[in-house]
Design a protein around this motif. Structure first.
Motif, mmCIF file in Angstrom:
data_model
loop_
_atom_site.group_PDB
_atom_site.id
_atom_site.type_symbol
_atom_site.label_atom_id
_atom_site.label_comp_id
_atom_site.label_asym_id
_atom_site.label_seq_id
_atom_site.Cartn_x
_atom_site.Cartn_y
_atom_site.Cartn_z
ATOM 1 N N ASP A 149 0.841 -1.201 0.000
ATOM 2 C CA ASP A 149 0.000 0.000 0.000
ATOM 3 C C ASP A 149 0.871 1.245 0.000
ATOM 4 O O ASP A 149 1.765 1.391 0.833
ATOM 5 N N LYS A 150 0.610 2.172 -0.934
ATOM 6 C CA LYS A 150 1.436 3.376 -1.031
ATOM 7 C C LYS A 150 1.273 4.291 0.179
ATOM 8 O O LYS A 150 2.147 5.114 0.475
ATOM 9 N N ASP A 151 0.147 4.157 0.894
ATOM 10 C CA ASP A 151 -0.095 4.948 2.101
ATOM 11 C C ASP A 151 0.081 4.099 3.358
ATOM 12 O O ASP A 151 -0.607 4.305 4.362
ATOM 13 N N TYR A 152 0.997 3.128 3.284
ATOM 14 C CA TYR A 152 1.171 2.178 4.393
ATOM 15 C C TYR A 152 1.454 2.892 5.710
ATOM 16 O O TYR A 152 0.809 2.611 6.720
ATOM 17 N N ALA A 153 2.421 3.823 5.725
ATOM 18 C CA ALA A 153 2.813 4.502 6.965
ATOM 19 C C ALA A 153 1.646 5.296 7.553
ATOM 20 O O ALA A 153 1.398 5.258 8.769
ATOM 21 N N ARG A 154 0.908 6.006 6.697
ATOM 22 C CA ARG A 154 -0.217 6.814 7.171
ATOM 23 C C ARG A 154 -1.326 5.933 7.756
ATOM 24 O O ARG A 154 -1.898 6.244 8.802
ATOM 25 N N LEU A 156 -0.988 2.875 8.932
ATOM 26 C CA LEU A 156 -0.499 2.229 10.152
ATOM 27 C C LEU A 156 -0.625 3.176 11.336
ATOM 28 O O LEU A 156 -1.022 2.763 12.436
ATOM 29 N N LEU A 157 -0.307 4.442 11.124
ATOM 30 C CA LEU A 157 -0.447 5.437 12.185
ATOM 31 C C LEU A 157 -1.908 5.611 12.576
ATOM 32 O O LEU A 157 -2.233 5.775 13.760
ATOM 33 N N ALA A 158 -2.788 5.541 11.594
ATOM 34 C CA ALA A 158 -4.219 5.755 11.853
ATOM 35 C C ALA A 158 -4.814 4.667 12.742
ATOM 36 O O ALA A 158 -5.707 4.953 13.560
ATOM 37 N N ILE A 159 -4.346 3.423 12.598
ATOM 38 C CA ILE A 159 -4.920 2.336 13.391
ATOM 39 C C ILE A 159 -4.202 2.127 14.726
ATOM 40 O O ILE A 159 -4.622 1.302 15.533
ATOM 41 N N SER A 160 -3.139 2.883 14.962
ATOM 42 C CA SER A 160 -2.386 2.755 16.217
ATOM 43 C C SER A 160 -3.133 3.465 17.341
ATOM 44 O O SER A 160 -3.764 4.511 17.120
ATOM 45 N N ASP A 161 -3.051 2.897 18.552
ATOM 46 C CA ASP A 161 -3.707 3.547 19.684
ATOM 47 C C ASP A 161 -2.816 4.662 20.223
ATOM 48 O O ASP A 161 -1.691 4.866 19.748
ATOM 49 N N GLU A 162 -3.304 5.376 21.241
ATOM 50 C CA GLU A 162 -2.575 6.541 21.758
ATOM 51 C C GLU A 162 -1.214 6.157 22.337
ATOM 52 O O GLU A 162 -0.233 6.881 22.197
ATOM 53 N N GLY A 163 -1.164 5.007 23.021
ATOM 54 C CA GLY A 163 0.106 4.562 23.606
ATOM 55 C C GLY A 163 1.141 4.281 22.531
ATOM 56 O O GLY A 163 2.306 4.658 22.655
ATOM 57 N N LYS A 165 1.164 5.503 19.479
ATOM 58 C CA LYS A 165 1.525 6.772 18.834
ATOM 59 C C LYS A 165 2.541 7.543 19.675
ATOM 60 O O LYS A 165 3.449 8.174 19.137
ATOM 61 N N HIS A 166 2.386 7.486 21.004
ATOM 62 C CA HIS A 166 3.318 8.188 21.887
ATOM 63 C C HIS A 166 4.717 7.594 21.757
ATOM 64 O O HIS A 166 5.711 8.334 21.701
ATOM 65 N N VAL A 167 4.791 6.253 21.724
ATOM 66 C CA VAL A 167 6.088 5.575 21.588
ATOM 67 C C VAL A 167 6.739 5.953 20.258
ATOM 68 O O VAL A 167 7.940 6.261 20.193
ATOM 69 N N MET A 168 5.951 5.939 19.175
ATOM 70 C CA MET A 168 6.489 6.297 17.856
ATOM 71 C C MET A 168 6.943 7.745 17.823
ATOM 72 O O MET A 168 8.006 8.064 17.275
ATOM 73 N N LEU A 169 6.135 8.633 18.427
ATOM 74 C CA LEU A 169 6.483 10.055 18.445
ATOM 75 C C LEU A 169 7.785 10.293 19.195
ATOM 76 O O LEU A 169 8.656 11.043 18.728
ATOM 77 N N GLU A 170 7.929 9.648 20.338
ATOM 78 C CA GLU A 170 9.143 9.819 21.138
ATOM 79 C C GLU A 170 10.368 9.327 20.374
ATOM 80 O O GLU A 170 11.404 9.995 20.326
ATOM 81 N N GLY A 171 10.233 8.153 19.751
ATOM 82 C CA GLY A 171 11.354 7.607 18.985
ATOM 83 C C GLY A 171 11.722 8.482 17.801
ATOM 84 O O GLY A 171 12.903 8.740 17.553
#
Length: 226
Positions: A149-154, A156-163, A165-171
């Motif tokens: 999927d050309k929008d794979y990253a977007r 994947l972020l959309a289906i991630s929960d808040e926790g 997303k926080h881990v990804m944001l920090e990294g």
């Protein structure tokens, strides 16, 4: 301002490295060790590829295990750690294969060595797709996007929960800060290399500078428009 401070730190580290190299009358000739360096990089790439497929195999075997309670949580944690480890190994092997291809071509190595590393590069791409496909088996109840999927990253972020997303944001934030330090330092090291080895790296310096400008501008404009 923190980004500016990080870049200044990178510049300082670059200057310190440059001073040490100049003090040692630095001179490097890659041609003398080009073949050996390519062989070593190729060997490391092969080892990492084997590790990646080994990790994929372990993940597949664990999917069929029947567990519950604490064991299920522990199994999920092991699967996650395995996936992150093999993802890192796959990324490093991809980069190493590109480096090996570049060194082999620039230093006019034998054709078979170039072809081997091109094949390894293609294998690392396949490995990344296979790993993501296995992840869908690990989490069958989650609507994970397809690796193609050309929008794979977007997605994947959309289906991630808040926790998550926080881990990804920090990294990502700390990675962004480290990137500024390392790339800024790399520019100064390339300047010294150009002076010490009499091989101009002006084009590389300009490319790194352009990358820094684009990435920092994209980040600032993204948070500015929120």
């Amino acid at each position: 301002m923190k980004t500016v401070y990080k870049m200044l730190l990178g510049a300082l580290l670059g200057f310190l490295g440059a001073y040490c190299l100049l003090a040692a009358e630095f001179e490097m000739t890659l041609l003398d060790v080009a073949f050996e360096a390519t062989i070593v990089i190729t060997g490391l790439t092969i080892i990492l590829i084997i590790y990646c497929f080994s990790g994929i195999s372990r993940m597949k075997k664990r999917v069929s295990l029947s567990v519950s309670g604490d064991e299920e949580d522990e199994l999920e944690a092991r699967q996650y750690r395995t996936f992150t480890d093999l993802s890192l190994a796959n990324t490093v092997s991809t980069i190493l294969s590109i480096i090996a291809i570049g060194v082999a071509i620039v230093t006019e190595q034998q054709l078979w060595l170039i072809l081997v590393n091109v094949a390894l590069f293609m294998i690392t791409i396949i490995s990344s797709y296979v790993a993501i496909s296995v992840l869908k088996l690990v989490y069958p109840n989650r609507n994970l996007p397809s690796p193609s999927d050309k929008d794979y990253a977007r997605k994947l972020l959309a289906i991630s929960d808040e926790g998550e997303k926080h881990v990804m944001l920090e990294g990502l934030f700390y990675t962004f800060q480290m990137m500024n330090i390392l790339l800024t330092g790399a520019m100064f090291i390339l300047i010294v290399y150009s002076l010490g080895a009499n091989h101009s790296q002006l084009f590389s310096i300009m490319i790194i500078g352009l990358i820094l400008i684009i990435l920092n501008a994209q980040y600032m404009l993204k948070i500015r428009n929120r």
